[in-house]
Structure formats: structure tokens, C-alpha cells
Design a protein around this motif. Structure first.
Motif, PDB file in Angstrom:
ATOM      1  N   GLN A  50       0.836  -1.202   0.000  1.00  0.00           N
ATOM      2  CA  GLN A  50       0.000   0.000   0.000  1.00  0.00           C
ATOM      3  C   GLN A  50       0.872   1.254   0.000  1.00  0.00           C
ATOM      4  N   ALA A  51       1.939   1.259   0.818  1.00  0.00           N
ATOM      5  CA  ALA A  51       2.801   2.445   0.915  1.00  0.00           C
ATOM      6  C   ALA A  51       3.611   2.649  -0.359  1.00  0.00           C
ATOM      7  N   SER A  52       4.185   1.567  -0.910  1.00  0.00           N
ATOM      8  CA  SER A  52       5.006   1.712  -2.116  1.00  0.00           C
ATOM      9  C   SER A  52       4.169   2.232  -3.278  1.00  0.00           C
ATOM     10  N   LEU A  53       2.919   1.761  -3.379  1.00  0.00           N
ATOM     11  CA  LEU A  53       2.046   2.243  -4.454  1.00  0.00           C
ATOM     12  C   LEU A  53       1.527   3.653  -4.176  1.00  0.00           C
ATOM     13  N   ALA A  54       1.314   3.979  -2.894  1.00  0.00           N
ATOM     14  CA  ALA A  54       0.864   5.336  -2.544  1.00  0.00           C
ATOM     15  C   ALA A  54       1.908   6.379  -2.966  1.00  0.00           C
ATOM     16  N   GLY A 189      12.840  -0.284  -7.543  1.00  0.00           N
ATOM     17  CA  GLY A 189      14.004   0.002  -6.688  1.00  0.00           C
ATOM     18  C   GLY A 189      13.740  -0.382  -5.243  1.00  0.00           C
ATOM     19  N   ARG A 190      12.530  -0.097  -4.753  1.00  0.00           N
ATOM     20  CA  ARG A 190      12.188  -0.433  -3.369  1.00  0.00           C
ATOM     21  C   ARG A 190      12.056  -1.946  -3.188  1.00  0.00           C
ATOM     22  N   LEU A 191      11.449  -2.621  -4.181  1.00  0.00           N
ATOM     23  CA  LEU A 191      11.341  -4.080  -4.133  1.00  0.00           C
ATOM     24  C   LEU A 191      12.723  -4.727  -4.112  1.00  0.00           C
ATOM     25  N   TRP A 192      13.609  -4.244  -4.965  1.00  0.00           N
ATOM     26  CA  TRP A 192      14.936  -4.876  -5.083  1.00  0.00           C
ATOM     27  C   TRP A 192      15.788  -4.607  -3.839  1.00  0.00           C
ATOM     28  N   GLN A 193      15.639  -3.449  -3.225  1.00  0.00           N
ATOM     29  CA  GLN A 193      16.356  -3.217  -1.968  1.00  0.00           C
ATOM     30  C   GLN A 193      15.861  -4.202  -0.908  1.00  0.00           C
ATOM     31  N   THR A 194      14.546  -4.418  -0.840  1.00  0.00           N
ATOM     32  CA  THR A 194      14.007  -5.392   0.114  1.00  0.00           C
ATOM     33  C   THR A 194      14.542  -6.792  -0.178  1.00  0.00           C
ATOM     34  N   ARG A 214       6.977   6.654   2.460  1.00  0.00           N
ATOM     35  CA  ARG A 214       5.737   7.367   2.087  1.00  0.00           C
ATOM     36  C   ARG A 214       5.506   8.567   3.006  1.00  0.00           C
ATOM     37  N   ASP A 215       5.769   8.376   4.310  1.00  0.00           N
ATOM     38  CA  ASP A 215       5.546   9.464   5.266  1.00  0.00           C
ATOM     39  C   ASP A 215       6.605  10.559   5.145  1.00  0.00           C
ATOM     40  N   GLN A 216       7.742  10.243   4.512  1.00  0.00           N
ATOM     41  CA  GLN A 216       8.831  11.226   4.350  1.00  0.00           C
ATOM     42  C   GLN A 216       9.164  11.388   2.862  1.00  0.00           C
ATOM     43  N   GLN A 217       8.112  11.444   2.051  1.00  0.00           N
ATOM     44  CA  GLN A 217       8.296  11.411   0.609  1.00  0.00           C
ATOM     45  C   GLN A 217       9.155  12.565   0.086  1.00  0.00           C
ATOM     46  N   ASP A 218       8.938  13.768   0.615  1.00  0.00           N
ATOM     47  CA  ASP A 218       9.737  14.918   0.154  1.00  0.00           C
ATOM     48  C   ASP A 218      11.213  14.714   0.461  1.00  0.00           C
ATOM     49  N   GLN A 242      18.443   5.789   7.772  1.00  0.00           N
ATOM     50  CA  GLN A 242      17.562   6.362   8.808  1.00  0.00           C
ATOM     51  C   GLN A 242      16.145   5.800   8.681  1.00  0.00           C
ATOM     52  N   ALA A 243      15.669   5.618   7.438  1.00  0.00           N
ATOM     53  CA  ALA A 243      14.332   5.062   7.215  1.00  0.00           C
ATOM     54  C   ALA A 243      14.256   3.618   7.720  1.00  0.00           C
ATOM     55  N   LEU A 244      15.307   2.852   7.471  1.00  0.00           N
ATOM     56  CA  LEU A 244      15.349   1.463   7.952  1.00  0.00           C
ATOM     57  C   LEU A 244      15.352   1.413   9.480  1.00  0.00           C
ATOM     58  N   ARG A 245      16.117   2.300  10.082  1.00  0.00           N
ATOM     59  CA  ARG A 245      16.161   2.340  11.556  1.00  0.00           C
ATOM     60  C   ARG A 245      14.766   2.648  12.115  1.00  0.00           C
ATOM     61  N   LEU A 246      14.091   3.619  11.518  1.00  0.00           N
ATOM     62  CA  LEU A 246      12.758   3.998  11.988  1.00  0.00           C
ATOM     63  C   LEU A 246      11.755   2.856  11.777  1.00  0.00           C
ATOM     64  N   ALA A 247      11.837   2.187  10.624  1.00  0.00           N
ATOM     65  CA  ALA A 247      10.929   1.060  10.355  1.00  0.00           C
ATOM     66  C   ALA A 247      11.148  -0.062  11.366  1.00  0.00           C
TER      67      ALA A 247
END
Length: 344
Positions: A50-54, A189-194, A214-218, A242-247
Motif C-alpha cells: 500500500q505504501a510503495s504504491l501510494a 528500486g524499493r522491491l529490489w532493496q528489500t 511514504r511518510d517522508q516522501q519529500d 535512517q528510514a530502515l532504523r525507523l521502520a
């Protein structure tokens, strides 16, 4: 000719983040066999999709994505529904792929974009510029160079001895820089990083880092632009770490929730959450019918009020609590609790 090496400056911030993330993964992996039930994994995968598509402007909510994947009818654009089905199929097939395989990369793109663009599973044949609004922010390499650049990047990916966290972030940036496909580059890109991360630590296959992006898109797009200007991946790698740490922090909180939730939620509230989980907002009478209840005062006292007070559900029209068309739905907290109850 030496092997290609993506330009990167290793910074103290990166080293600190790698240490913190590794510690978080250790704690998460320790409880994985007990906590990561199929339901919890599926819930995290739905959040990821949902987030990757959003990020790519798909408007379907978590509840709608859940309903699509359950085979239910959803009011939504056919393209957006197709995007959800494609993304779920691709993430489910992920464990069969090798990150440095060109054939697997093209297969993944075919799954993600099949039925959405004509040339799914094939590199682009035209030039492309990436715009934010009216501003050109990146001119991708010409199509004649795409296959060679991807081959270089995949060869580096297969042979690099850098830390897997760094490798995954650098690949994500370099992939977006090349922009090898006519469409779907961001979600690829997001799928392949995962995929890269999941082969290092399997628990990361179900980490919804896309929700943080998604929450930090900018900031995500800003980090891509900053890396372009520097001609190296450094700012983007720092952002993604930083995004990975937060997740991971959010995943740890949801695990704590899973442990505590059955003690905190009464059987009646749990049933109410189950009735609203993945459903459209419902009126009191519809909820009572769903739960097989006939006495409104009992329903309000034992089901509705405790769930409202706990912040698990909310009114669709809070300004008119007694409105005859008032409906109730799960809050984000309620969605987490409902997922935890499903997996408990």
C-alpha cells in the motif's frame, strides 16, 4: 578495465546507523520464530505494498488493499486494483530471485507492471526526464546505455564486499539514477532493496520500510536529488539507513503491542475490532447484526464505548455523535491491534 564501483563516501553517520540497525535486527530476529506468524507477515506485506504504491499516487487505503487481496469487490480505479495485485504477486515471488540476475530483474518488472504498460519486462527504448511538478530534476542516461549500465550495476552487486545495508541503499540509488524502465522504476528500486536485505537477514523481507518512505516522501526525493548533485549516493544512503532504523523501531513497537494486546483488550472489544477489520465503516445496527447482538445498551456499554475510549475505533462524523448516519471505523492504532489479535 577495472570493475565498476559506485561512488560513495562512507560517513560516521552511516557507521553509527549500521551499528544501531544491526542491534535492532538482532533483537527482532531473536523473537521472530515466535512472533512472525503468517497473519503478521501478511499484514506487514500489505502495509509495504500500500505504501510503495501510494508513493506512486495509488489512492487505495490499507483496508481497500486488504479487501482486494482477499478477493472482495472494491470501489476503485481498475488500474489501481491491478497495481495492488501485481505488487502482491511480485513480493510473494521475491524469495525465488537472485538480486544480481538480469533475468530475474526483468521477470520482476514484468510481474509488477504487466497489464499496466506495454513494455513490462523490457528496458526502455526512449529517453526520459524525471519531473517534480514542472521542474526537471533528473535526466536519465540515454536508452542506448541502459542495458550496459544495468549489467555493470548487477555485476557490482554480485561481487561487492561492502556491508549489505550499504549495498542495498547504493543499489536503490543507482537503479533510480539509471531509470531502466519506461515506468515502475520507483517501486522496482524499493522491491529490489528489500530483496537484497532479505537475503542478508530473512526477517527484513517483511519490514514495511516503504511506509516510512511514504511518510517522508519529500525527504526521499530530496535525498535522490542531493545525491545527483554530488554525483555519489552518500545523501541517499544516509536517508535510507535512517528510514530502515525507523521502520525497525516501529516493528519493535508492534511486537510489543502483539505481546500486550490480548491482556488489554476484552473479548467483546476484540470481536468488535474483528467485525470492522478490513471492512467499510459500519453503523451501530450493522455492527450489532454482524456480532449477533440484539440489546443496544449492552452493545454500547461493553463493545462500543471501551473501543472508543481506547482510541481503537472512531466516528466518521465526530462533530455529530448522535447523527443517524453515524458510522464507525478502525483508527490506525485499532488496525495495528486488530492485526496483532489476528496473529496472537
Amino acid at each position: 578495465m577495472g570493475r565498476y564501483q559506485p561512488p560513495l563516501t562512507l560517513t560516521p553517520a552511516m557507521l553509527t546507523l549500521i551499528a544501531e540497525i544491526s542491534e535492532q535486527i538482532g533483537r527482532l530476529s531473536a523473537g521472530e520464530s515466535r512472533k512472525q506468524t503468517p497473519q503478521l507477515r501478511r499484514g506487514n506485506r500489505i502495509r509495504t505494498i500500500q505504501a510503495s504504491l501510494a508513493i506512486e499516487n495509488n489512492t487505495l487505503s490499507i483496508q481497500q488493499v486488504t479487501a482486494v487481496l482477499a478477493g472482495k469487490r472494491v470501489l476503485g480505479l481498475p488500474r489501481e486494483i491491478q497495481e495492488v495485485r501485481n505488487a502482491f504477486a511480485a513480493y510473494e515471488a521475491m524469495s525465488e530471485w537472485q538480486p544480481n540476475s538480469r533475468a530475474h530483474l526483468l521477470t520482476a518488472h514484468q510481474m509488477l507492471m504487466g497489464g499496466l504498460i506495454d513494455d513490462s519486462g523490457r528496458f526502455r527504448q526512449a529517453g526520459v526526464g524525471i519531473y517534480r511538478g514542472d521542474k526537471l530534476v533528473h535526466m536519465a542516461p540515454p536508452p542506448s546505455r541502459v542495458a550496459h549500465l544495468v549489467e555493470e550495476l548487477l555485476a557490482w552487486l554480485g561481487s561487492s564486499d561492502w556491508h549489505p545495508l550499504i549495498i542495498s541503499c547504493v543499489f536503490h540509488y543507482e537503479f533510480e539514477f539509471i531509470h531502466p524502465f519506461a515506468d515502475g522504476n520507483g517501486r522496482m528500486g524499493r522491491l529490489w532493496q528489500t530483496l537484497i536485505l532479505s537475503q542478508w537477514r530473512p526477517v527484513l523481507a517483511y519490514l514495511p520500510v516503504e511506509s516510512v518512505i511514504r511518510d517522508q516522501q519529500d525527504a526521499y526525493y530530496g535525498a535522490l536529488s542531493a545525491a545527483d548533485q554530488l554525483a555519489e549516493a552518500t545523501p541517499f544512503v544516509e536517508f535510507m539507513l535512517q528510514a530502515l532504523r525507523l521502520a525497525l523501531q516501529e516493528a519493535a513497537r508492534s511486537e510489543l503491542l502483539t505481546d500486550q494486546v490480548t491482556d488489554q483488550v476484552t473479548d467483546q472489544v476484540a470481536k468488535l475490532l474483528g467485525a470492522l477489520d478490513g471492512a467499510t465503516p459500519l453503523k451501530v445496527n450493522d455492527l450489532m447484526t454482524e456480532l449477533g447482538l440484539a440489546h443496544k445498551a449492552t452493545f454500547r456499554a461493553n463493545y462500543l464505548k471501551p473501543a472508543l475510549v481506547s482510541g481503537l475505533i472512531e466516528m466518521t462524523d465526530p462533530d455529530s455523535p448522535r447523527s443517524p448516519i453515524q458510522r464507525y471505523r478502525l483508527t490506525p492504532h485499532g488496525q495495528n491491534v486488530a492485526a496483532a489479535l489476528r496473529s496472537a
